[in-house]
Design an enzyme around this catalytic site. Structure first.
Site, PDB file in Angstrom:
ATOM      1  N   HIS A 157      45.735  46.834  33.761  1.00  0.00           N
ATOM      2  CA  HIS A 157      44.656  47.697  34.352  1.00  0.00           C
ATOM      3  C   HIS A 157      45.486  49.264  34.715  1.00  0.00           C
ATOM      4  CE1 HIS A 157      41.791  44.401  34.499  1.00  0.00           C
ATOM      5  NE2 HIS A 157      42.736  43.841  35.347  1.00  0.00           N
TER       6      HIS A 157
HETATM    7  C1  BDR Z   1      43.181  46.599  40.109  1.00  0.00           C
HETATM    8  O1  BDR Z   1      43.247  45.722  41.224  1.00  0.00           O
HETATM    9  C2  BDR Z   1      44.761  45.234  41.204  1.00  0.00           C
HETATM   10  O2  BDR Z   1      45.026  43.855  41.441  1.00  0.00           O
HETATM   11  C3  BDR Z   1      45.360  45.681  40.350  1.00  0.00           C
HETATM   12  O3  BDR Z   1      46.975  46.157  40.353  1.00  0.00           O
HETATM   13  C4  BDR Z   1      44.629  46.725  39.529  1.00  0.00           C
HETATM   14  O4  BDR Z   1      45.181  48.270  40.406  1.00  0.00           O
HETATM   15  C5  BDR Z   1      42.491  45.885  39.048  1.00  0.00           C
HETATM   16  O5  BDR Z   1      41.233  45.671  39.575  1.00  0.00           O
END
Ligand code: BDR
Ligand code: CA
Length: 305
Positions: A234
């Site tokens: 992500h």
């Molecule tokens: C986001 O949520 C976090 O768990 C990850 O690091 C990322 O920034 C994804 O939804």
């Protein structure tokens, strides 16, 4: 080449760690400051993790500790995805560096003021620090070139059916940022869910370099996908957008953050078809070139030590 100055606001976090690696060793970027926030795990842990990463890479980018909780709500974590420590799976040495002696929002402000050119804020955690900065020092806005964010979604969520973690943890902060008038790029979950690293590539990481070896170890504990089916990167999409924007199809959209809904709090309402008649406040990534992204990751991580 003139490097683009960036500040990374982050909650490391396994996908945060790989995003930081790609940014630190990119010839196109200059990381001026890393600010931490409560998110994936507590701010004590995200700060410790950021400092340990600096020691791991023998880098001395200043690290500023940020907000311990969202503006109005209790903290919620994602240790189910990143492990209790936030970066489970690798025996990091204790950090040689300490966090600087000012809170993140003030450190960001001072960094913006000290820079000769506007700085890009890369936000890959909840937006608490950025909302505090904008509330406290609204006059700093012209010094922010843009915000490139991993957060929100034009489709489904991951913390609730509709809400993505970084926005849902602190919706009031996110609403403040989206209402700020700043130039915002949103890389949302509906796109980042496609930013996968394949099992075949993941298997090559231990032989790549020290960074690959460490990432392989923490990736084995990451629960956004699996080593067998592929992992979702992500936060790395925000760095990809900075250095290879051509990998994304974006559209200017009005984005509202729902702060009230009983079931929808933290949802980003992305008005793709312009049904609400409101002016656009963000460039929203709607598609990513997955193969191009994977190629870029291969090149970016090969530059790390
Ligand atoms: C986001 O949520 C976090 O768990 C990850 O690091 C990322 O920034 C994804 O939804
Ligand atoms: Ca993150």
């Amino acid at each position: 080449m003139n490097r683009l100055p960036v500040i990374i606001d982050t909650d490391p976090g396994i996908d945060d760690a790989v995003a930081i690696a790609a940014a630190l060793f990119s010839p196109q970027l200059e990381v001026k400051l890393i600010s931490t926030v409560s998110g994936n795990v507590s701010v004590e842990k995200t700060t410790r993790n950021a400092l340990q990463l600096m020691t791991f890479w023998q880098q001395s980018v200043p690290v500023a500790r940020g907000a311990a909780a969202p503006l109005l709500r209790p903290a919620r974590d994602a240790s189910n995805v990143h492990g209790e420590s936030g970066m489970a799976g690798y025996p990091f040495a204790s950090s040689e560096q300490c966090a600087i002696d000012k809170p993140a929002f003030l450190a960001i402000y001072d960094c913006l003021l000290a820079s000769e050119e506007p700085i890009t804020l890369v936000t890959i955690g909840p937006l608490t620090n950025i909302a505090m900065l904008l509330a406290q020092y609204p006059e700093c806005k012209p010094r922010i070139k843009r915000i490139v964010m991993m957060g929100g979604s034009s489709g489904r969520g991951n913390l609730t059916p509709n809400a993505e973690f970084n926005i849902a943890v602190d919706p009031e902060a996110a609403a403040h940022v989206f209402n700020s008038g700043l130039d915002i790029v949103m890389c949302g979950l509906d796109v980042t869910n496609h930013a996968m690293l394949t099992p075949e590539y993941l298997a090559t990481l231990p032989g790549l370099n020290r960074t690959g070896e460490m990432l392989h170890a923490i990736f084995s504990h990451y629960r956004s996908g699996s080593m067998e089916t592929g992992l979702r990167m992500h936060d790395l999409t925000a760095i990809a957008f900075l250095v290879k924007p051509e990998l994304f199809r974006t559209q200017a959209c009005f984005v509202a953050v729902e702060t009230q809904g009983e079931y929808t709090s933290g949802t980003t309402v992305v008005d793709i078809e312009q049904r609400l008649g409101r002016p656009a406040n963000a460039q929203v990534a709607l598609e990513i070139d997955v193969i191009g992204f994977q190629q870029w990751v291969t090149e970016a991580l090969a530059l790390a030590p």
